[in-house]
Design a protein around this motif. Sequence first.
Motif, PDB file in Angstrom:
ATOM      1  N   ASN A  23       0.748  -1.270   0.179  1.00  0.00           N
ATOM      2  CA  ASN A  23       0.231  -0.013   0.094  1.00  0.00           C
ATOM      3  C   ASN A  23       0.893   1.341   0.177  1.00  0.00           C
ATOM      4  OD1 ASN A  23      -2.279   1.794   0.010  1.00  0.00           O
ATOM      5  ND2 ASN A  23      -2.480   1.441   2.219  1.00  0.00           N
ATOM      6  N   ILE A  24       0.549   2.103  -1.032  1.00  0.00           N
ATOM      7  CA  ILE A  24       1.298   3.295  -0.700  1.00  0.00           C
ATOM      8  C   ILE A  24       0.734   4.604   0.015  1.00  0.00           C
ATOM      9  CG2 ILE A  24       2.104   5.560  -2.333  1.00  0.00           C
ATOM     10  CD1 ILE A  24       2.302   3.151  -4.544  1.00  0.00           C
ATOM     11  N   VAL A  25       1.206   5.058   0.930  1.00  0.00           N
ATOM     12  CA  VAL A  25       0.622   5.823   1.992  1.00  0.00           C
ATOM     13  C   VAL A  25       1.402   7.106   2.102  1.00  0.00           C
ATOM     14  CG1 VAL A  25      -0.321   3.879   3.272  1.00  0.00           C
ATOM     15  CG2 VAL A  25       1.916   4.916   3.960  1.00  0.00           C
ATOM     16  N   GLY A  26       0.796   8.181   2.644  1.00  0.00           N
ATOM     17  CA  GLY A  26       1.217   9.612   2.827  1.00  0.00           C
ATOM     18  C   GLY A  26       1.600   9.609   4.422  1.00  0.00           C
ATOM     19  N   LEU A  27       2.104  10.911   4.662  1.00  0.00           N
ATOM     20  CA  LEU A  27       2.561  10.986   6.035  1.00  0.00           C
ATOM     21  C   LEU A  27       1.419  10.966   7.019  1.00  0.00           C
ATOM     22  CD1 LEU A  27       4.870  14.179   5.297  1.00  0.00           C
ATOM     23  CD2 LEU A  27       5.562  11.834   5.246  1.00  0.00           C
ATOM     24  N   ASP A  28       1.734  10.387   8.157  1.00  0.00           N
ATOM     25  CA  ASP A  28       0.958  10.366   9.286  1.00  0.00           C
ATOM     26  C   ASP A  28      -0.256   9.347   8.936  1.00  0.00           C
ATOM     27  OD1 ASP A  28       1.892  12.543  10.887  1.00  0.00           O
ATOM     28  OD2 ASP A  28       0.966  13.971   9.897  1.00  0.00           O
ATOM     29  N   ASN A  44       8.651  10.358   6.768  1.00  0.00           N
ATOM     30  CA  ASN A  44       8.853  11.610   7.117  1.00  0.00           C
ATOM     31  C   ASN A  44       8.854  12.539   5.768  1.00  0.00           C
ATOM     32  OD1 ASN A  44      11.741  11.362   6.521  1.00  0.00           O
ATOM     33  ND2 ASN A  44      12.017  10.613   8.535  1.00  0.00           N
ATOM     34  N   GLY A  45       9.063  13.686   5.842  1.00  0.00           N
ATOM     35  CA  GLY A  45       9.301  14.632   4.755  1.00  0.00           C
ATOM     36  C   GLY A  45      10.497  14.180   3.820  1.00  0.00           C
ATOM     37  N   TYR A  46      11.352  13.564   4.556  1.00  0.00           N
ATOM     38  CA  TYR A  46      12.817  13.445   3.896  1.00  0.00           C
ATOM     39  C   TYR A  46      12.742  12.233   2.815  1.00  0.00           C
ATOM     40  CZ  TYR A  46      14.612  16.689   7.044  1.00  0.00           C
ATOM     41  OH  TYR A  46      14.949  17.836   7.888  1.00  0.00           O
ATOM     42  N   ASP A  47      11.599  11.312   2.841  1.00  0.00           N
ATOM     43  CA  ASP A  47      11.562  10.143   2.223  1.00  0.00           C
ATOM     44  C   ASP A  47      10.737  10.625   0.745  1.00  0.00           C
ATOM     45  OD1 ASP A  47      12.427   8.469   4.162  1.00  0.00           O
ATOM     46  OD2 ASP A  47      10.390   8.347   5.156  1.00  0.00           O
ATOM     47  N   VAL A  48      11.815  11.266  -0.075  1.00  0.00           N
ATOM     48  CA  VAL A  48      11.169  11.556  -1.288  1.00  0.00           C
ATOM     49  C   VAL A  48      11.874  11.019  -2.428  1.00  0.00           C
ATOM     50  CG1 VAL A  48      10.729  14.012  -0.368  1.00  0.00           C
ATOM     51  CG2 VAL A  48      13.081  13.324  -1.162  1.00  0.00           C
ATOM     52  N   TYR A 109       4.360  -1.285   3.166  1.00  0.00           N
ATOM     53  CA  TYR A 109       3.964   0.243   2.951  1.00  0.00           C
ATOM     54  C   TYR A 109       4.985   0.992   2.304  1.00  0.00           C
ATOM     55  CZ  TYR A 109       0.377  -1.158   6.304  1.00  0.00           C
ATOM     56  OH  TYR A 109      -0.712  -1.681   7.056  1.00  0.00           O
ATOM     57  N   LEU A 110       4.657   1.677   1.300  1.00  0.00           N
ATOM     58  CA  LEU A 110       5.610   2.487   0.509  1.00  0.00           C
ATOM     59  C   LEU A 110       5.242   3.800   0.730  1.00  0.00           C
ATOM     60  CD1 LEU A 110       5.176  -0.389  -0.992  1.00  0.00           C
ATOM     61  CD2 LEU A 110       6.676   0.669  -2.630  1.00  0.00           C
ATOM     62  N   PRO A 111       6.255   4.859   0.844  1.00  0.00           N
ATOM     63  CA  PRO A 111       5.842   6.551   0.925  1.00  0.00           C
ATOM     64  C   PRO A 111       5.313   6.918  -0.207  1.00  0.00           C
ATOM     65  CG  PRO A 111       8.139   5.858   1.044  1.00  0.00           C
ATOM     66  CD  PRO A 111       7.556   4.601   0.868  1.00  0.00           C
ATOM     67  N   LEU A 112       4.366   7.506  -0.153  1.00  0.00           N
ATOM     68  CA  LEU A 112       3.871   8.499  -1.307  1.00  0.00           C
ATOM     69  C   LEU A 112       4.909   9.089  -1.992  1.00  0.00           C
ATOM     70  CD1 LEU A 112       1.272   9.178  -3.092  1.00  0.00           C
ATOM     71  CD2 LEU A 112       0.804  10.919  -1.544  1.00  0.00           C
ATOM     72  N   GLY A 113       5.928   9.683  -1.246  1.00  0.00           N
ATOM     73  CA  GLY A 113       6.920  10.893  -1.615  1.00  0.00           C
ATOM     74  C   GLY A 113       7.879   9.915  -2.767  1.00  0.00           C
ATOM     75  N   GLN A 114       7.911   8.667  -2.476  1.00  0.00           N
ATOM     76  CA  GLN A 114       8.802   7.714  -3.437  1.00  0.00           C
ATOM     77  C   GLN A 114       7.894   7.094  -4.477  1.00  0.00           C
ATOM     78  OE1 GLN A 114      11.116   5.537  -0.888  1.00  0.00           O
ATOM     79  NE2 GLN A 114      12.498   7.256  -0.390  1.00  0.00           N
TER      80      GLN A 114
END
Length: 296
Positions: A23-28, A44-48, A109-114
Amino acid sequence: QRRGTTFEGYQPNQNEDTETNTNIVGLDFFSTMGIPIVQGRDFNGYDVESSPRVVIVNEEVARRYFAGQNAIGKRIRFGAPTNPQREIVGIVRNAKYRNLREQPLPFIYLPLGQEYQAGMTMMVRTTSDPSSLVTSLRNEMRALNKEVPVFAVQTMTDRIGGQLAAERMIAVLLSIFGGAALLLAAIGVYGVMAYSVAQRSHEIGIRMALGAERFDILRLIVRQGLTLVMIGTGIGLLLSLALTRVLTTQLFGISATDPLTFGGIVALMIVVGLLACYIPARRATKLDPLVALRYE
Protein backbone atom coordinates in the motif's frame (compact mmCIF):
# COMPACT_ATOMS: atom_id res chain seq x y z
CA GLN A 1 0.06 -7.45 -4.62
CA ARG A 2 3.64 -7.98 -5.77
CA ARG A 3 5.06 -11.41 -6.52
CA GLY A 4 8.69 -12.41 -6.32
CA THR A 5 9.68 -10.12 -3.46
CA THR A 6 13.25 -10.77 -2.31
CA PHE A 7 14.09 -10.41 1.38
CA GLU A 8 17.67 -9.95 2.51
CA GLY A 9 18.96 -13.05 4.27
CA TYR A 10 15.87 -15.13 3.50
CA GLN A 11 16.15 -18.18 1.26
CA PRO A 12 12.69 -19.23 -0.01
CA ASN A 13 11.78 -22.87 -0.40
CA GLN A 14 11.54 -24.44 -3.83
CA ASN A 15 8.43 -23.15 -5.65
CA GLU A 16 7.67 -20.78 -2.76
CA ASP A 17 5.89 -17.66 -3.94
CA THR A 18 6.99 -14.76 -1.74
CA GLU A 19 3.84 -12.81 -2.45
CA THR A 20 3.47 -9.55 -0.57
CA ASN A 21 0.65 -7.05 -0.23
CA THR A 22 1.54 -3.39 -0.59
CA ASN A 23 0.00 0.00 0.00
CA ILE A 24 1.29 3.46 -0.86
CA VAL A 25 0.62 5.84 2.02
CA GLY A 26 1.21 9.47 2.88
CA LEU A 27 2.57 11.10 6.01
CA ASP A 28 0.78 10.40 9.32
CA PHE A 29 -1.13 7.49 7.77
CA PHE A 30 -0.47 5.16 10.68
CA SER A 31 -1.48 7.66 13.38
CA THR A 32 -4.62 8.50 11.41
CA MET A 33 -5.58 4.84 11.06
CA GLY A 34 -4.59 4.00 14.64
CA ILE A 35 -1.94 1.45 13.59
CA PRO A 36 0.87 1.54 16.19
CA ILE A 37 4.52 1.58 15.14
CA VAL A 38 6.14 -1.13 17.25
CA GLN A 39 9.73 -0.58 16.09
CA GLY A 40 11.66 1.93 14.00
CA ARG A 41 10.20 5.12 12.58
CA ASP A 42 7.34 6.48 10.52
CA PHE A 43 7.73 7.98 7.05
CA ASN A 44 8.74 11.65 7.03
CA GLY A 45 9.25 14.56 4.68
CA TYR A 46 12.76 13.39 3.77
CA ASP A 47 11.46 10.21 2.15
CA VAL A 48 11.26 11.65 -1.36
CA GLU A 49 12.08 10.41 -4.86
CA SER A 50 15.69 11.54 -4.69
CA SER A 51 16.39 9.86 -1.33
CA PRO A 52 17.16 6.15 -0.69
CA ARG A 53 14.13 3.91 -1.06
CA VAL A 54 12.48 2.91 2.24
CA VAL A 55 9.54 0.78 3.32
CA ILE A 56 7.64 -0.06 6.50
CA VAL A 57 6.53 -3.65 7.07
CA ASN A 58 3.99 -5.20 9.40
CA GLU A 59 4.74 -7.72 12.14
CA GLU A 60 3.81 -10.65 9.90
CA VAL A 61 6.55 -9.77 7.40
CA ALA A 62 9.09 -9.48 10.23
CA ARG A 63 7.97 -12.79 11.73
CA ARG A 64 7.81 -14.71 8.46
CA TYR A 65 10.93 -13.49 6.64
CA PHE A 66 13.20 -12.24 9.44
CA ALA A 67 12.54 -14.75 12.22
CA GLY A 68 15.04 -14.37 15.05
CA GLN A 69 16.49 -11.21 13.46
CA ASN A 70 15.95 -7.50 13.66
CA ALA A 71 14.10 -6.53 10.49
CA ILE A 72 15.03 -2.85 10.85
CA GLY A 73 17.80 -2.04 8.37
CA LYS A 74 17.18 -5.14 6.26
CA ARG A 75 16.60 -4.67 2.54
CA ILE A 76 13.96 -6.00 0.19
CA ARG A 77 13.50 -5.90 -3.57
CA PHE A 78 10.32 -6.11 -5.61
CA GLY A 79 10.50 -8.15 -8.79
CA ALA A 80 13.61 -8.33 -10.98
CA PRO A 81 17.17 -8.17 -9.58
CA THR A 82 17.69 -4.92 -11.50
CA ASN A 83 15.03 -3.15 -9.45
CA PRO A 84 16.25 -0.94 -6.59
CA GLN A 85 16.51 -2.29 -3.05
CA ARG A 86 14.45 -0.73 -0.29
CA GLU A 87 15.45 -0.46 3.35
CA ILE A 88 13.04 -1.38 6.14
CA VAL A 89 12.83 1.60 8.51
CA GLY A 90 9.81 0.63 10.61
CA ILE A 91 7.58 -2.22 11.77
CA VAL A 92 3.88 -1.68 12.47
CA ARG A 93 1.21 -3.77 14.13
CA ASN A 94 -0.74 -6.26 12.00
CA ALA A 95 -4.11 -4.97 10.78
CA LYS A 96 -7.09 -6.15 8.74
CA TYR A 97 -6.69 -5.34 5.05
CA ARG A 98 -9.23 -7.27 2.96
CA ASN A 99 -11.86 -8.41 5.43
CA LEU A 100 -12.36 -8.88 9.15
CA ARG A 101 -11.98 -12.67 9.06
CA GLU A 102 -8.60 -12.92 7.39
CA GLN A 103 -5.48 -14.33 9.02
CA PRO A 104 -2.48 -11.96 9.37
CA LEU A 105 -1.12 -11.07 5.92
CA PRO A 106 2.45 -9.98 5.08
CA PHE A 107 2.05 -6.30 4.25
CA ILE A 108 4.52 -3.66 3.07
CA TYR A 109 3.93 0.10 3.04
CA LEU A 110 5.66 2.46 0.61
CA PRO A 111 5.89 6.26 1.04
CA LEU A 112 3.86 8.43 -1.33
CA GLY A 113 6.89 10.73 -1.72
CA GLN A 114 8.75 7.92 -3.50
CA GLU A 115 5.87 6.12 -5.21
CA TYR A 116 3.56 8.86 -6.49
CA GLN A 117 0.09 7.82 -7.64
CA ALA A 118 -2.49 10.14 -9.13
CA GLY A 119 -5.45 8.35 -7.60
CA MET A 120 -5.39 8.04 -3.82
CA THR A 121 -7.83 7.63 -0.95
CA MET A 122 -7.75 10.44 1.59
CA MET A 123 -8.25 9.33 5.18
CA VAL A 124 -9.49 11.88 7.75
CA ARG A 125 -9.62 11.30 11.50
CA THR A 126 -11.99 13.41 13.61
CA THR A 127 -13.46 13.47 17.10
CA SER A 128 -16.76 14.91 15.86
CA ASP A 129 -19.43 13.46 13.58
CA PRO A 130 -17.61 12.55 10.32
CA SER A 131 -20.65 13.21 8.16
CA SER A 132 -20.66 16.86 9.28
CA LEU A 133 -17.20 17.40 7.75
CA VAL A 134 -17.95 16.25 4.21
CA THR A 135 -18.87 19.69 2.91
CA SER A 136 -15.84 21.32 4.58
CA LEU A 137 -13.52 18.70 3.11
CA ARG A 138 -14.93 19.22 -0.37
CA ASN A 139 -14.44 22.98 -0.03
CA GLU A 140 -10.84 22.53 1.16
CA MET A 141 -10.02 20.21 -1.73
CA ARG A 142 -11.64 22.60 -4.19
CA ALA A 143 -9.57 25.47 -2.77
CA LEU A 144 -6.37 23.43 -3.18
CA ASN A 145 -7.12 22.13 -6.65
CA LYS A 146 -10.40 22.42 -8.52
CA GLU A 147 -9.40 19.59 -10.84
CA VAL A 148 -9.27 16.99 -8.05
CA PRO A 149 -12.66 15.27 -7.68
CA VAL A 150 -13.90 14.09 -4.29
CA PHE A 151 -16.22 11.11 -4.57
CA ALA A 152 -17.28 7.90 -2.82
CA VAL A 153 -17.09 9.55 0.62
CA GLN A 154 -17.70 6.96 3.32
CA THR A 155 -17.11 6.76 7.05
CA MET A 156 -15.10 3.89 8.48
CA THR A 157 -18.12 2.89 10.54
CA ASP A 158 -20.21 2.52 7.39
CA ARG A 159 -17.45 0.61 5.63
CA ILE A 160 -17.05 -1.84 8.49
CA GLY A 161 -20.83 -2.04 8.80
CA GLY A 162 -21.00 -3.27 5.22
CA GLN A 163 -18.54 -6.03 6.10
CA LEU A 164 -20.69 -7.04 9.08
CA ALA A 165 -24.12 -6.85 7.40
CA ALA A 166 -24.55 -10.63 7.29
CA GLU A 167 -23.37 -11.06 10.89
CA ARG A 168 -25.72 -8.34 12.10
CA MET A 169 -28.66 -9.96 10.34
CA ILE A 170 -27.78 -13.28 11.96
CA ALA A 171 -27.45 -11.53 15.33
CA VAL A 172 -30.93 -9.99 14.95
CA LEU A 173 -32.45 -13.36 14.07
CA LEU A 174 -30.66 -15.08 16.95
CA SER A 175 -31.85 -12.32 19.31
CA ILE A 176 -35.44 -12.91 18.19
CA PHE A 177 -35.09 -16.66 18.66
CA GLY A 178 -33.36 -16.12 22.00
CA GLY A 179 -36.16 -13.83 23.17
CA ALA A 180 -38.76 -16.40 22.12
CA ALA A 181 -36.82 -19.13 23.96
CA LEU A 182 -36.63 -16.93 27.06
CA LEU A 183 -40.38 -16.29 26.92
CA LEU A 184 -41.10 -20.01 26.53
CA ALA A 185 -38.76 -20.78 29.44
CA ALA A 186 -40.57 -18.26 31.65
CA ILE A 187 -43.96 -19.70 30.65
CA GLY A 188 -42.67 -23.20 31.32
CA VAL A 189 -41.33 -22.33 34.77
CA TYR A 190 -44.56 -20.51 35.61
CA GLY A 191 -46.65 -23.48 34.43
CA VAL A 192 -44.61 -25.98 36.42
CA MET A 193 -44.72 -23.87 39.57
CA ALA A 194 -48.45 -23.14 39.20
CA TYR A 195 -49.18 -26.86 38.78
CA SER A 196 -46.92 -27.70 41.72
CA VAL A 197 -48.71 -25.19 43.96
CA ALA A 198 -52.11 -26.59 42.91
CA GLN A 199 -50.97 -30.14 43.71
CA ARG A 200 -49.56 -29.07 47.07
CA SER A 201 -52.59 -27.13 48.27
CA HIS A 202 -53.23 -29.67 51.03
CA GLU A 203 -49.59 -29.50 52.19
CA ILE A 204 -49.64 -25.71 52.17
CA GLY A 205 -52.90 -25.72 54.14
CA ILE A 206 -51.39 -28.00 56.79
CA ARG A 207 -48.27 -25.83 57.06
CA MET A 208 -50.34 -22.70 57.50
CA ALA A 209 -52.68 -24.43 59.98
CA LEU A 210 -49.64 -25.43 62.04
CA GLY A 211 -48.47 -21.82 62.19
CA ALA A 212 -46.40 -21.26 59.10
CA GLU A 213 -46.30 -17.60 58.09
CA ARG A 214 -47.19 -16.44 54.61
CA PHE A 215 -43.58 -15.33 54.08
CA ASP A 216 -42.39 -18.86 54.93
CA ILE A 217 -44.65 -20.32 52.27
CA LEU A 218 -43.52 -17.70 49.76
CA ARG A 219 -39.87 -18.40 50.48
CA LEU A 220 -40.34 -22.18 50.28
CA ILE A 221 -41.94 -22.14 46.86
CA VAL A 222 -39.63 -19.48 45.39
CA ARG A 223 -36.55 -21.34 46.66
CA GLN A 224 -37.66 -24.61 45.09
CA GLY A 225 -38.48 -22.91 41.80
CA LEU A 226 -35.18 -21.03 41.68
CA THR A 227 -33.33 -24.29 42.33
CA LEU A 228 -34.76 -25.65 39.09
CA VAL A 229 -33.93 -22.41 37.28
CA MET A 230 -30.32 -22.45 38.53
CA ILE A 231 -29.84 -26.08 37.46
CA GLY A 232 -31.16 -25.30 33.98
CA THR A 233 -29.09 -22.13 33.72
CA GLY A 234 -25.95 -24.00 34.79
CA ILE A 235 -26.48 -26.67 32.14
CA GLY A 236 -27.09 -24.00 29.50
CA LEU A 237 -23.96 -22.12 30.57
CA LEU A 238 -21.80 -25.22 30.22
CA LEU A 239 -23.22 -25.95 26.76
CA SER A 240 -22.61 -22.33 25.72
CA LEU A 241 -18.97 -22.48 26.82
CA ALA A 242 -18.57 -25.72 24.86
CA LEU A 243 -19.74 -23.94 21.68
CA THR A 244 -17.36 -20.98 21.95
CA ARG A 245 -15.10 -22.29 19.18
CA VAL A 246 -18.00 -22.09 16.74
CA LEU A 247 -18.89 -18.57 17.87
CA THR A 248 -15.35 -17.20 17.76
CA THR A 249 -15.35 -16.75 13.97
CA GLN A 250 -18.61 -14.74 14.13
CA LEU A 251 -17.53 -12.25 16.79
CA PHE A 252 -15.53 -9.04 16.38
CA GLY A 253 -14.19 -6.93 19.19
CA ILE A 254 -15.53 -9.26 21.87
CA SER A 255 -14.42 -12.60 23.24
CA ALA A 256 -16.64 -15.67 22.84
CA THR A 257 -16.24 -16.17 26.59
CA ASP A 258 -16.89 -12.53 27.51
CA PRO A 259 -17.69 -12.61 31.26
CA LEU A 260 -19.92 -9.53 31.06
CA THR A 261 -22.15 -11.15 28.42
CA PHE A 262 -22.39 -14.48 30.21
CA GLY A 263 -22.96 -12.76 33.55
CA GLY A 264 -25.71 -10.60 32.10
CA ILE A 265 -27.50 -13.60 30.57
CA VAL A 266 -27.29 -15.55 33.84
CA ALA A 267 -28.66 -12.57 35.77
CA LEU A 268 -31.48 -12.15 33.24
CA MET A 269 -32.43 -15.83 33.52
CA ILE A 270 -32.49 -15.60 37.32
CA VAL A 271 -34.70 -12.51 37.23
CA VAL A 272 -37.11 -14.11 34.75
CA GLY A 273 -37.16 -17.33 36.78
CA LEU A 274 -37.76 -15.37 39.98
CA LEU A 275 -40.77 -13.62 38.49
CA ALA A 276 -42.12 -16.90 37.09
CA CYS A 277 -41.84 -18.47 40.56
CA TYR A 278 -43.06 -15.46 42.53
CA ILE A 279 -46.52 -15.24 40.96
CA PRO A 280 -47.62 -18.82 41.86
CA ALA A 281 -45.91 -18.48 45.25
CA ARG A 282 -47.78 -15.24 45.92
CA ARG A 283 -51.02 -16.97 45.01
CA ALA A 284 -50.21 -19.82 47.40
CA THR A 285 -49.84 -17.43 50.34
CA LYS A 286 -53.46 -16.32 49.83
CA LEU A 287 -54.87 -19.82 50.28
CA ASP A 288 -57.31 -20.25 53.16
CA PRO A 289 -56.05 -23.25 55.22
CA LEU A 290 -59.60 -24.47 55.89
CA VAL A 291 -60.54 -24.35 52.22
CA ALA A 292 -57.31 -26.11 51.23
CA LEU A 293 -57.88 -28.91 53.74
CA ARG A 294 -61.57 -29.29 52.83
CA TYR A 295 -60.91 -29.86 49.14
CA GLU A 296 -58.18 -32.43 49.76
